[in-house]
Design a protein around this motif. Structure first.
Motif, short mmCIF file in Angstrom:
data_model
loop_
_atom_site.label_atom_id
_atom_site.label_comp_id
_atom_site.label_asym_id
_atom_site.label_seq_id
_atom_site.Cartn_x
_atom_site.Cartn_y
_atom_site.Cartn_z
N UNK A 81 9.80 -17.02 -1.74
CA UNK A 81 9.36 -16.43 -3.01
C UNK A 81 10.28 -16.85 -4.16
N UNK A 82 11.58 -16.89 -3.89
CA UNK A 82 12.52 -17.34 -4.93
C UNK A 82 12.30 -18.81 -5.27
N UNK A 83 12.00 -19.62 -4.26
CA UNK A 83 11.72 -21.04 -4.52
C UNK A 83 10.45 -21.22 -5.34
N UNK A 84 9.45 -20.38 -5.06
CA UNK A 84 8.20 -20.43 -5.84
C UNK A 84 8.49 -20.06 -7.29
N UNK A 85 9.24 -18.98 -7.48
CA UNK A 85 9.59 -18.55 -8.84
C UNK A 85 10.35 -19.65 -9.57
N UNK A 86 11.29 -20.29 -8.88
CA UNK A 86 12.06 -21.37 -9.49
C UNK A 86 11.16 -22.54 -9.85
N UNK A 87 10.23 -22.88 -8.96
CA UNK A 87 9.31 -23.99 -9.23
C UNK A 87 8.55 -23.74 -10.53
N UNK A 88 8.02 -22.55 -10.69
CA UNK A 88 7.21 -22.26 -11.88
C UNK A 88 8.06 -21.99 -13.10
N UNK A 89 9.27 -21.48 -12.92
CA UNK A 89 10.18 -21.30 -14.05
C UNK A 89 10.63 -22.65 -14.56
N UNK A 90 10.98 -23.56 -13.63
CA UNK A 90 11.40 -24.90 -14.03
C UNK A 90 10.29 -25.64 -14.75
N UNK A 91 9.07 -25.51 -14.26
CA UNK A 91 7.93 -26.17 -14.92
C UNK A 91 7.74 -25.60 -16.31
N UNK A 92 7.81 -24.29 -16.42
CA UNK A 92 7.64 -23.64 -17.71
C UNK A 92 8.77 -24.02 -18.67
N UNK A 93 9.99 -24.02 -18.15
CA UNK A 93 11.15 -24.36 -18.99
C UNK A 93 11.09 -25.80 -19.45
N UNK A 94 10.74 -26.71 -18.56
CA UNK A 94 10.72 -28.12 -18.93
C UNK A 94 9.62 -28.41 -19.95
#
Length: 120
Positions: A96-109
């Motif tokens: 779940x943390x990896x999923x959140x990071x994936x979508x946070x990184x996409x959103x941030x980038x």
């Protein structure tokens, strides 16, 4: 696992119905199958085959996002050795943390690149 997908189908269809312009192909209302957050003792054999999941064997098949790539594949899940709910909970938390990071990184980038282009 299959019961969870049936529940997710009801939610996805409800979200899709709230947006009258949505033709049920919007990736935001599609179910992203993530085996890594399944319960303890889950194996790919208790999940139905990928062919069954995506081919229309189930009512939820049309709601599945066929382009989503899970953090933990069904095969990876088969290789985990868990002895109890605590181990499964830890695995699910990491996924779940990896999923959140994936979508946070996409959103941030995407917001970083747009703010960068605005500064030029």
């Amino acid at each position: 696992f299959l019961r969870c997908l049936e529940t997710a189908e009801a939610v996805a269809r409800k979200f899709a119905s709230l947006d009258s312009s949505n033709d049920n192909n919007d990736s935001n209302s599609l179910i992203k199958v993530e085996p890594g957050i399944s319960e303890v003792g889950s194996t790919s054999s208790c999940m139905g085959t990928e062919q069954e999941l995506f081919s229309g064997c189930y009512s939820f098949s049309s709601c599945l996002d066929k382009t989503y790539r899970p953090i933990m594949t069904r095969q990876d899940l088969d290789r985990t050795q868990e002895w109890g709910d605590h181990a499964a909970a830890q695995r699910a938390q990491r996924v779940a943390q990896a999923i959140a990071k994936r979508y946070t990184d996409v959103s941030s980038s995407s917001s970083s690149s747009s703010s960068y282009s605005n500064k030029q």
